[in-house]
Enzyme design. Structure first.
Site, PDB file in Angstrom:
ATOM      1  N   ASP A   8       0.836  -1.204   0.000  1.00 46.94           N
ATOM      2  CA  ASP A   8       0.000   0.000   0.000  1.00 46.94           C
ATOM      3  C   ASP A   8       0.870   1.254   0.000  1.00 46.94           C
ATOM      4  OD1 ASP A   8      -2.278   1.505   0.047  1.00 46.94           O
ATOM      5  OD2 ASP A   8      -2.745   1.146   2.154  1.00 46.94           O
ATOM      6  N   GLU A  64     -11.942  -5.389  -5.193  1.00 44.11           N
ATOM      7  CA  GLU A  64     -12.525  -4.049  -5.026  1.00 44.11           C
ATOM      8  C   GLU A  64     -11.794  -2.999  -5.868  1.00 44.11           C
ATOM      9  OE1 GLU A  64     -11.842  -6.020  -2.167  1.00 44.11           O
ATOM     10  OE2 GLU A  64     -13.940  -6.657  -2.173  1.00 44.11           O
ATOM     11  N   ASN A  65     -10.587  -3.329  -6.342  1.00 43.24           N
ATOM     12  CA  ASN A  65      -9.810  -2.346  -7.105  1.00 43.24           C
ATOM     13  C   ASN A  65     -10.456  -1.977  -8.441  1.00 43.24           C
ATOM     14  OD1 ASN A  65      -6.489  -3.443  -6.006  1.00 43.24           O
ATOM     15  ND2 ASN A  65      -7.785  -1.802  -5.231  1.00 43.24           N
ATOM     16  N   SER A  68      -8.218  -5.359   4.657  1.00 38.81           N
ATOM     17  CA  SER A  68      -8.769  -5.112   3.322  1.00 38.81           C
ATOM     18  C   SER A  68      -9.067  -6.386   2.532  1.00 38.81           C
ATOM     19  CB  SER A  68      -7.820  -4.207   2.508  1.00 38.81           C
ATOM     20  OG  SER A  68      -7.655  -2.979   3.156  1.00 38.81           O
TER      21      SER A  68
HETATM   22  C1  FPP Z   1      -1.771   0.332  -3.315  1.00 44.73           C
HETATM   23  O1  FPP Z   1      -1.362   1.646  -3.504  1.00 44.73           O
HETATM   24  C2  FPP Z   1      -1.312  -0.529  -4.356  1.00 44.73           C
HETATM   25  C3  FPP Z   1      -2.119  -1.127  -5.270  1.00 44.73           C
HETATM   26  C4  FPP Z   1      -3.570  -0.953  -5.353  1.00 44.73           C
HETATM   27  C5  FPP Z   1      -1.602  -2.015  -6.279  1.00 44.73           C
HETATM   28  C6  FPP Z   1      -0.324  -2.739  -5.949  1.00 44.73           C
HETATM   29  C7  FPP Z   1       0.317  -2.965  -7.234  1.00 44.73           C
HETATM   30  C8  FPP Z   1       1.623  -2.868  -7.510  1.00 44.73           C
HETATM   31  C9  FPP Z   1       2.702  -2.646  -6.529  1.00 44.73           C
HETATM   32  C10 FPP Z   1       2.049  -2.993  -8.911  1.00 44.73           C
HETATM   33  C11 FPP Z   1       1.619  -4.236  -9.620  1.00 44.73           C
HETATM   34  C12 FPP Z   1       2.165  -5.457  -9.036  1.00 44.73           C
HETATM   35  C13 FPP Z   1       2.812  -6.433  -9.704  1.00 44.73           C
HETATM   36  C14 FPP Z   1       3.106  -7.715  -9.019  1.00 44.73           C
HETATM   37  C15 FPP Z   1       3.212  -6.279 -11.103  1.00 44.73           C
HETATM   38  P1  FPP Z   1      -2.478   2.760  -3.548  1.00 44.73           P
HETATM   39  O2  FPP Z   1      -2.666   3.165  -4.958  1.00 44.73           O
HETATM   40  O3  FPP Z   1      -3.718   2.300  -2.873  1.00 44.73           O
HETATM   41  O4  FPP Z   1      -1.766   3.869  -2.724  1.00 44.73           O
HETATM   42  P2  FPP Z   1      -2.445   5.025  -1.868  1.00 44.73           P
HETATM   43  O5  FPP Z   1      -3.229   4.350  -0.778  1.00 44.73           O
HETATM   44  O6  FPP Z   1      -1.264   5.779  -1.355  1.00 44.73           O
HETATM   45  O7  FPP Z   1      -3.292   5.827  -2.803  1.00 44.73           O
END
Ligand code: FPP
Length: 227
Positions: free
Chosen positions: A16, A63-64, A183
């Site tokens: 995250d 949920e994404n 989550s």
């Molecule tokens: C959370 O950060 C992260 C995600 C929703 C996606 C995680 C994905 C990656 C690290 C890249 C893809 C992975 C691979 C294995 C290729 P956020 O966007 O929720 O951050 P925030 O809470 O600061 O907005």
């Protein structure tokens, strides 16, 4: 159970903070995700030397999909690029790829790519499990339905039908970026896992951070409900 230092075998991470990492630098969110992939790559390279059998990463939750289309597209494109560029390295480093979640519901080209990657890495001795279109409640419901279909609704039977049924028990669950919640990630598997919530934003999370977490885990005493 024992109080001797334990080596974690299975670590899962809620990655995250990509968005906040980018925001702090006045960069587009996509850059945060891109740097997040870099962090993944470095971590996967170090898994063998840390004595882990399995690293499970929460890459895309069920949920994404609620995020703006552009961001969903960015994440899916990063996934395509990551598999394409890193597959040879997985094979060379004896890493078995595993996908958990309802991944068959992703775009057909990604499903095909993943099927190919799963097949090509099936002989690996260490596992990188990536949660894609994953939700723990949905996973438990699917497993419970399968357990019911064979007339055996017990904890053992449900566990045997979870997506993680061939993975070692979860030892340690880490979430980055300071948020303290699960989550909908590995709710069943986390029953006896140690948990660690760190303030580091995901793109800044390094193999050294993971090593510190593993050292910390080794010092904790786990009782599994006993005394
Ligand atoms: C959370 O950060 C992260 C995600 C929703 C996606 C995680 C994905 C990656 C690290 C890249 C893809 C992975 C691979 C294995 C290729 P956020 O966007 O929720 O951050 P925030 O809470 O600061 O907005």
């Amino acid at each position: 159970m024992g109080s001797s230092p334990a080596q974690a075998k299975h670590v899962a991470i809620i990655m995250d903070g990509n968005g906040r990492w980018a925001k702090r630098r006045a960069l587009p969110r996509a850059m945060g995700h891109q740097r997040g992939v870099e962090a993944v790559r470095k971590l996967v390279r170090s898994v063998g030397s840390m004595g882990l059998d399995c690293l499970t990463l929460y890459a895309f939750s069920s949920e994404n999909w609620k995020r703006p289309d552009e961001e969903v597209d960015d994440l899916m494109n990063l996934m395509r690029k990551f598999i394409k560029s890193d597959l040879p390295e997985f094979i060379a480093n004896d890493v078995r790829l595993k996908i958990i979640g309802d991944w068959q519901g992703l775009a057909p080209d990604i499903v095909a790519m993943l099927e190919d990657a799963l097949e090509q890495t099936s002989g690996g001795s260490r596992t990188l499990a990536v949660a894609l279109n994953y939700g723990a409640q949905q996973e438990i419901a699917r497993a419970a339905a399968k357990a019911a279909a064979i007339g055996e609704v017990t904890d053992k039977s449900i566990a045997a039908h979870l997506d993680t049924n061939d993975l070692p028990p979860l030892d340690l669950l880490i979430r980055t970026s300071g948020e303290v919640r699960l989550s909908n990630f590995l709710l069943w598997q986390a029953a006896y896992a140690e948990m660690l919530f760190v303030d580091t934003l995901w793109p800044d999370f390094t193999p050294e951070h993971l090593q510190t977490a593993l050292d910390d885990f080794a010092d904790r005493e786990r009782r599994f409900g006993g005394r």
